[in-house]
Design an enzyme around this catalytic site. Structure first.
Site, PDB file in Angstrom:
ATOM      1  N   LEU A   1      38.755  42.450  36.492  1.00 37.45           N
ATOM      2  CA  LEU A   1      39.211  41.598  35.387  1.00 37.45           C
ATOM      3  C   LEU A   1      38.793  40.132  35.549  1.00 37.45           C
ATOM      4  O   LEU A   1      39.412  39.243  34.979  1.00 37.45           O
ATOM      5  CB  LEU A   1      40.742  41.697  35.207  1.00 37.45           C
ATOM      6  CG  LEU A   1      41.282  43.110  34.939  1.00 37.45           C
ATOM      7  CD1 LEU A   1      42.789  43.077  34.743  1.00 37.45           C
ATOM      8  CD2 LEU A   1      40.602  43.737  33.720  1.00 37.45           C
ATOM      9  N   SER A   2      37.718  39.889  36.289  1.00 39.91           N
ATOM     10  CA  SER A   2      37.190  38.528  36.382  1.00 39.91           C
ATOM     11  C   SER A   2      36.537  38.120  35.068  1.00 39.91           C
ATOM     12  O   SER A   2      36.511  36.940  34.706  1.00 39.91           O
ATOM     13  CB  SER A   2      36.177  38.413  37.522  1.00 39.91           C
ATOM     14  OG  SER A   2      35.110  39.318  37.336  1.00 39.91           O
TER      15      SER A   2
ATOM     16  N   ASP B   1      37.625  45.801  43.137  1.00 39.63           N
ATOM     17  CA  ASP B   1      36.345  45.117  43.227  1.00 39.63           C
ATOM     18  C   ASP B   1      35.287  46.046  43.807  1.00 39.63           C
ATOM     19  O   ASP B   1      35.561  46.792  44.750  1.00 39.63           O
ATOM     20  CB  ASP B   1      36.516  43.884  44.129  1.00 39.63           C
ATOM     21  CG  ASP B   1      35.398  42.877  43.943  1.00 39.63           C
ATOM     22  OD1 ASP B   1      34.251  43.196  44.320  1.00 39.63           O
ATOM     23  OD2 ASP B   1      35.667  41.775  43.443  1.00 39.63           O
TER      24      ASP B   1
ATOM     25  N   ILE C   1      27.868  37.700  35.108  1.00 39.42           N
ATOM     26  CA  ILE C   1      26.869  37.716  34.038  1.00 39.42           C
ATOM     27  C   ILE C   1      26.534  36.343  33.453  1.00 39.42           C
ATOM     28  O   ILE C   1      25.712  36.240  32.553  1.00 39.42           O
ATOM     29  CB  ILE C   1      27.327  38.637  32.883  1.00 39.42           C
ATOM     30  CG1 ILE C   1      28.644  38.142  32.286  1.00 39.42           C
ATOM     31  CG2 ILE C   1      27.445  40.084  33.354  1.00 39.42           C
ATOM     32  CD1 ILE C   1      29.052  38.854  31.006  1.00 39.42           C
TER      33      ILE C   1
ATOM     34  N   TYR D   1      21.151  34.521  38.440  1.00 38.37           N
ATOM     35  CA  TYR D   1      21.611  35.721  37.729  1.00 38.37           C
ATOM     36  C   TYR D   1      20.455  36.684  37.510  1.00 38.37           C
ATOM     37  O   TYR D   1      20.536  37.867  37.861  1.00 38.37           O
ATOM     38  CB  TYR D   1      22.243  35.318  36.390  1.00 38.37           C
ATOM     39  CG  TYR D   1      22.480  36.488  35.457  1.00 38.37           C
ATOM     40  CD1 TYR D   1      23.321  37.535  35.816  1.00 38.37           C
ATOM     41  CD2 TYR D   1      21.858  36.542  34.216  1.00 38.37           C
ATOM     42  CE1 TYR D   1      23.530  38.608  34.962  1.00 38.37           C
ATOM     43  CE2 TYR D   1      22.065  37.601  33.354  1.00 38.37           C
ATOM     44  CZ  TYR D   1      22.906  38.637  33.731  1.00 38.37           C
ATOM     45  OH  TYR D   1      23.107  39.697  32.885  1.00 38.37           O
TER      46      TYR D   1
ATOM     47  N   LYS E   1      19.794  40.379  39.308  1.00 35.49           N
ATOM     48  CA  LYS E   1      19.603  41.609  38.530  1.00 35.49           C
ATOM     49  C   LYS E   1      18.289  42.300  38.900  1.00 35.49           C
ATOM     50  O   LYS E   1      18.231  43.529  39.000  1.00 35.49           O
ATOM     51  CB  LYS E   1      19.651  41.302  37.029  1.00 35.49           C
ATOM     52  CG  LYS E   1      21.065  41.128  36.481  1.00 35.49           C
ATOM     53  CD  LYS E   1      21.873  42.400  36.630  1.00 35.49           C
ATOM     54  CE  LYS E   1      23.241  42.308  35.986  1.00 35.49           C
ATOM     55  NZ  LYS E   1      24.047  43.527  36.192  1.00 35.49           N
TER      56      LYS E   1
ATOM     57  N   ASN F   1      20.216  40.895  23.604  1.00 32.46           N
ATOM     58  CA  ASN F   1      21.453  40.134  23.384  1.00 32.46           C
ATOM     59  C   ASN F   1      22.459  40.910  22.540  1.00 32.46           C
ATOM     60  O   ASN F   1      22.292  41.046  21.331  1.00 32.46           O
ATOM     61  CB  ASN F   1      21.116  38.791  22.722  1.00 32.46           C
ATOM     62  CG  ASN F   1      20.117  38.006  23.543  1.00 32.46           C
ATOM     63  OD1 ASN F   1      18.908  38.150  23.349  1.00 32.46           O
ATOM     64  ND2 ASN F   1      20.592  37.211  24.469  1.00 32.46           N
TER      65      ASN F   1
END
Length: 315
Positions: free
Chosen positions: A33-34, A57, A82, A146, A150, A175
């Site tokens: 829930l971050s 986590d 993200i 980021y 990925k 997007n």
């Protein structure tokens, strides 16, 4: 099937969970829930085939090991940091979540021969001007930690396919927007613009606004994600998903507001990580999965606006 969704309480994750439940699978959901929200999944909690929400986590190896006793056939690995700007401000958090966390998930998948669907991003690509759109063969450019994390995660996932023959697929949605997307922070340009428009606030555009985005409606995205997990033909592949059309941020703003007086250009917060043109070529997804986007941008904006109007507590 027994299926695990990491990051399943997030924006895209909750739509993936919804589709899997509708398809009749037993679903476990792991999220710290971050970025996700418990409210996103409340409607699923009492469904018979929704097995468990685990607050936890992906970096907790003991938790993962116990969770995998459920013998999952597929893990949809969406759990990640993200935010591009956050990754520039504190790259260590993004690296630990998106690289080390992915490694931990991969190890449990390897032990159980669980197929992994790894959620990557269009942000891994270098800039492009090809009017046919970006294919999976287009050069990558890690212009932020980021994107770099990925790309690292992608390489690890594919190494398990080649090294262990673990069923695995890397997906790169463009997007994504729609209901349940937050109206603040990175990646929610449609939701942010709509909320500001409804509240009579200014729509701030970074830079000159000529940068383009290929906007994919979230239910189309969720179908793509789920189908990549079902398909054996997708194993070992990298697959894009987008609408196949791009729009400049300037024109997107004009689509949402009637008066250009409501639009303001501001200094870009991370111009070095900006991709000037994002246009998806999704031919591979169509060929392998039979997938095509169904919802037009105009229709998607209307659906998103209606949702934001009706859920002021969730935005």
């Amino acid at each position: 099937m027994n299926i695990l969704v990491t990051g399943g309480a997030g924006f895209i994750g909750r739509w993936v969970v919804k589709r899997l439940l509708e398809d009749g699978h037993n679903v476990w959901l792991l999220d710290n829930l971050s970025n996700g929200r418990k409210e996103n999944i409340e409607e699923f909690l009492y469904m018979n085939n929704f097995k468990e929400f685990i607050y936890g986590d992906i970096k907790n190896r003991e938790l993962l090991s116990n969770l995998y006793k459920n013998k999952f056939e597929i893990c949809y690995h969406l759990g990640a940091s993200i935010n591009v700007q956050d990754s520039l401000d504190d790259p260590e958090i993004t690296f630990k979540n998106d690289v080390i966390g992915t490694f931990h998930v991969l190890e449990e998948c390897r032990k159980c021969n669980t197929k992994i669907v790894f959620m990557s991003t269009c942000m891994v690509y270098d800039k492009a001007n090809d009017e046919k759109g970006i294919t999976e063969l287009h050069p990558t450019k890690p212009a932020s930690p980021y994107a770099g994390s990925k790309i690292s995660g992608e390489s690890m996932v594919l190494s398990y396919w080649y090294g262990y023959k673990l069923p695995a697929v890397v997906i790169r949605p463009f997007n994504t927007y729609g209901p349940f997307q937050k109206t603040g922070g990175e990646g929610g340009v449609v939701a942010i613009f709509i909320k500001n428009h409804l509240e009579g606030k200014t729509l701030n555009i970074y830079g000159d606004g000529m940068q383009t985005r290929d906007l994919l409606y979230v239910e189309d995205c969720a179908k793509f994600v789920v189908e990549a997990g079902y398909s054996e033909k997708a194993n070992g592949k990298i697959i894009n998903a987008g609408s196949g059309r791009d729009i400049s941020i300037n024109n997107l703003a004009k689509l949402i507001v009637q008066s250009e007086k409501q639009i303001k250009h501001v200094q870009h917060i991370h111009p070095q990580s900006e991709i000037e043109k994002l246009l998806c070529n999704y031919v591979k997804a169509k060929d392998l999965l039979g997938w095509e986007p169904k919802v037009s941008l105009k229709e998607g904006i209307k659906k998103t606006e209606e949702w934001i109007k009706n859920h002021p507590d969730l935005i």
